[in-house]
Scaffold this motif. Structure first.
Motif, short mmCIF file in Angstrom:
data_model
loop_
_atom_site.label_atom_id
_atom_site.label_comp_id
_atom_site.label_asym_id
_atom_site.label_seq_id
_atom_site.Cartn_x
_atom_site.Cartn_y
_atom_site.Cartn_z
N UNK A 1 -14.68 5.09 -9.72
CA UNK A 1 -15.37 4.37 -8.50
C UNK A 1 -14.45 3.91 -7.55
N UNK B 1 -12.43 1.51 -5.13
CA UNK B 1 -12.38 0.06 -5.20
C UNK B 1 -12.58 -0.53 -3.73
N UNK C 1 -10.06 -1.46 -0.78
CA UNK C 1 -8.68 -0.99 -1.15
C UNK C 1 -8.43 0.48 -0.32
N UNK D 1 -4.72 1.10 0.33
CA UNK D 1 -3.37 1.93 -0.43
C UNK D 1 -2.37 1.89 0.56
N UNK D 2 -1.31 1.44 0.37
CA UNK D 2 -0.16 1.31 1.21
C UNK D 2 0.97 2.18 1.00
N UNK D 3 1.11 2.89 -0.07
CA UNK D 3 2.30 3.49 -0.65
C UNK D 3 1.81 4.94 -0.42
N UNK E 1 -0.61 9.43 -10.75
CA UNK E 1 -0.42 8.20 -11.03
C UNK E 1 0.76 7.39 -11.05
N UNK F 1 4.29 6.41 -8.60
CA UNK F 1 4.55 5.94 -7.22
C UNK F 1 6.41 6.17 -7.00
N UNK G 1 5.97 3.68 -16.94
CA UNK G 1 5.50 2.38 -16.37
C UNK G 1 4.95 2.80 -14.69
N UNK G 2 5.21 3.80 -14.21
CA UNK G 2 4.66 4.47 -13.06
C UNK G 2 5.58 4.62 -11.90
N UNK H 1 -6.74 1.69 -9.31
CA UNK H 1 -7.47 1.38 -8.00
C UNK H 1 -7.67 2.68 -7.23
N UNK I 1 -3.85 4.26 -6.92
CA UNK I 1 -2.66 3.42 -7.35
C UNK I 1 -3.02 2.92 -8.66
N UNK I 2 -1.96 3.06 -9.69
CA UNK I 2 -1.97 2.34 -10.88
C UNK I 2 -0.93 1.35 -11.08
N UNK I 3 -1.21 0.13 -11.86
CA UNK I 3 -0.39 -0.68 -12.17
C UNK I 3 -0.60 -1.26 -13.52
N UNK J 1 3.73 -5.76 -1.29
CA UNK J 1 3.08 -4.84 -2.43
C UNK J 1 2.02 -4.24 -1.98
N UNK J 2 1.37 -3.12 -3.04
CA UNK J 2 0.11 -2.29 -2.83
C UNK J 2 -0.82 -3.11 -3.48
N UNK J 3 -0.65 -3.23 -4.62
CA UNK J 3 -1.61 -3.57 -5.75
C UNK J 3 -1.86 -5.20 -5.70
N UNK K 1 -1.51 -7.57 -3.50
CA UNK K 1 -2.09 -8.39 -2.60
C UNK K 1 -3.68 -7.78 -2.74
N UNK K 2 -3.80 -7.01 -2.84
CA UNK K 2 -5.48 -6.63 -3.21
C UNK K 2 -6.17 -7.29 -4.36
#
Ligand SMILES: Cc1cc2nc3c(=O)[nH]c(=O)nc-3n(C[C@H](O)[C@H](O)[C@H](O)COP(=O)(O)OP(=O)(O)OC[C@H]3O[C@@H](n4cnc5c(N)ncnc54)[C@H](O)[C@@H]3O)c2cc1C
Lengths: 199, 233
Positions: A3, A5, A8, A10-12, A22, A24, A80-81, B37, B45-47, B72-74, B76-77
């Motif tokens: 879905x 968000x 959102x 996305x900044x990166x 998944x 970064x 851990x991404x 997200x 983006x995943x965290x 940060x990316x996630x 602050x959201x």
């Protein structure tokens, strides 16, 4: 199905095709370990390969660092991404280490000082795909990052690259190691996003 | 899939999200969830976020607490944009090592740096009769998550001891100036190695690295020291 968000952006955003799903891009070098960092004096360091027949091949630090070593530059991907591009290592290829080893095992359990273990199919260690690395970025590998020496298997999630590795044990059947027992994937291909059991 | 039921500001820069997850089957204190997200154009983006709440069979909610990193990316959201009613994709519970099991009878030393308190708080909240000592390192008194609850629990519950370490600014009347966590603090306010406590250390990478080394130097069995690194410096 995902879905959206709400709100959102996305900044990166990283359009790099080298980034698995998944992940970064990290510019520092984060650390993932289950416990404290062991400090292993070089005069007590030892590495061995134990075959399924009980035959053991052992190297001490001097013998190990006298083996032909390779400089490799690879991308690494942590479960851990974060991913880190273009990391530079020096180490001994597992092709070199297995040259004189007679084995019919299809799987390997990597053991580390401190009791950590991780499982890998044998074929994933051969043909220039894996090393025992002892330098990072031109410096001796720091204990925090697995020094004096760690396994380096860049095509799998980085927990497979066991830090402080001291033994590879050949097995006929696949068995889960430490994180694999704790719910992580048996194989761990970042491009298939095989993070957890069931992926 | 989770629905945000409620949000709670913990500090000026951290917020708790209460998530409704209908299919949630329970978790152990220390485990985390992964949040994914998705932007309108499909970018994702995943965290990971630790679970702050203890689990009880009659509740289908899970709480996480997120510390905002300005660039940060996630985070602050999650701390500024998300509102009750929003849906969030989650997966979990994840992690089978950095967990405290209520069947264990050993005393427990918990050492948190900053937002590293989150999974340790789940352990505090799930505690039965075991004796817990918590050392919680923060920059200033305003950075303490769960401040009221921790103070209340420490007061009412003699099995829980809470010690704060302030590195930048101390509360009025505090007996010592700002200090970093050091081996003396860990030795005085954690359980001695002779008691064979289970130790849990969580926070930014460097914090965890330094504190885990101190525990080993004090004579704790490395196998009894479990760590969770949140990232950062
Ligand atoms: C198992 C696990 C559990 C976690 N639990 C929690 C939790 O309960 N609460 C929580 O707030 N966070 C937690 N984190 C951290 C969280 O996953 C994110 O890394 C964090 O929220 C930053 O994400 P971001 O997208 O805002 O920043 P990013 O856009 O990823 O990064 C912003 C910048 O901050 C740096 N950075 C990344 N993480 C940190 C950090 N922790 N401290 C300082 N600098 C950092 C990055 O290197 C980057 O330069 C956990 C991490 C792990 C691995």
């Amino acid at each position: 199905m995902s879905i959206i968000s709400r709100g959102f952006g996305g900044r990166r955003r990283d359009p790099s095709p080298d980034l698995p799903p998944g992940q970064y891009q990290a510019h520092d070098f984060p650390v993932l370990s289950a416990g404290p960092t062991p400090r292993i004096p070089l005069d007590r360091w030892q590495f061995s390969i134990l075959t399924e027949t009980g035959e053991e091949h052992t190297w001490d630090w001097k013998q190990f660092t006298a083996l032909p070593a390779e400089d490799v530059t690879v991308d690494i991907h942590c479960v851990t991404k974060w991913s880190k591009f273009g990391t530079g290592w020096k180490g001994v290829s597992l092709d070199t280490l297995f040259e004189d080893v007679e084995t019919a095992g299809d799987y390997v359990m990597a053991h580390s000082v401190g009791g950590y273990t991780t499982n890998v199919p044998f074929e994933d260690l051969l043909d220039g795909k894996a090393w025992i690395a002892y330098e990072y970025d031109g410096e001796p590998l720091h204990p925090e990052h697995g020094g004096p020496a760690r396994l380096l298997i860049p095509h799998l999630y980085f927990w497979k690259s066991a830090k402080w590795v001291d033994r590879l044990r050949m097995m006929h059947e696949d068995e889960p190691g430490f994180w694999e027992n704790a719910g992580y994937h048996m194989y761990g291909d970042p491009w298939q996003e095989q993070r957890y059991h069931g992926d | 899939m989770a629905t945000v039921r409620e949000t709670r500001e913990e500090t000026g820069t951290a917020r708790t999200l209460v998530l409704d997850i209908p299919e949630w089957a329970g978790h152990l204190p220390g485990q985390h969830i992964d949040i994914r997200l998705t932007a309108e154009d499909g970018y994702q983006a995943q965290r990971s976020y630790s679970i702050a709440s203890a689990w009880s069979a009659d509740s289908k909610t899970v709480e996480i607490s997120v510390q905002r990193l300005e660039d940060g990316e996630v985070s602050p959201y999650l701390t500024e944009v998300v509102e009750p009613g929003d849906q969030i994709e989650v997966r979990g519970p994840i992690g089978g090592w950095f967990v405290w099991r209520a069947e264990s009878t050993a005393p427990v030393t918990l050492i948190a740096g900053g937002s590293g308190i989150v999974p340790l708080m789940a352990m505090v909240r799930a505690r039965g009769r075991q004796l817990f000592r918590l050392i919680y390192a923060v920059r200033t008194p305003a950075d303490v998550l769960y401040a009221d609850e921790l103070r209340r629990r420490a007061r009412e519950d003699f099995g829980l001891d809470v010690h704060f370490v302030y590195s930048r600014e101390v509360p009025a009347g505090w007996p010592v100036p700002p200090q970093r966590i050091d081996i003396a603090v860990v030795n005085t306010h954690g359980w001695p190695p002779d008691f064979a406590p289970d130790c849990f250390v969580c926070g930014p990478n460097t914090f965890v690295e330094v504190v885990a080394d101190m525990l080993v130097a004090l004579g704790h069995d490395p196998a009894k020291v479990r760590t969770e690194r949140f990232g950062g410096a």
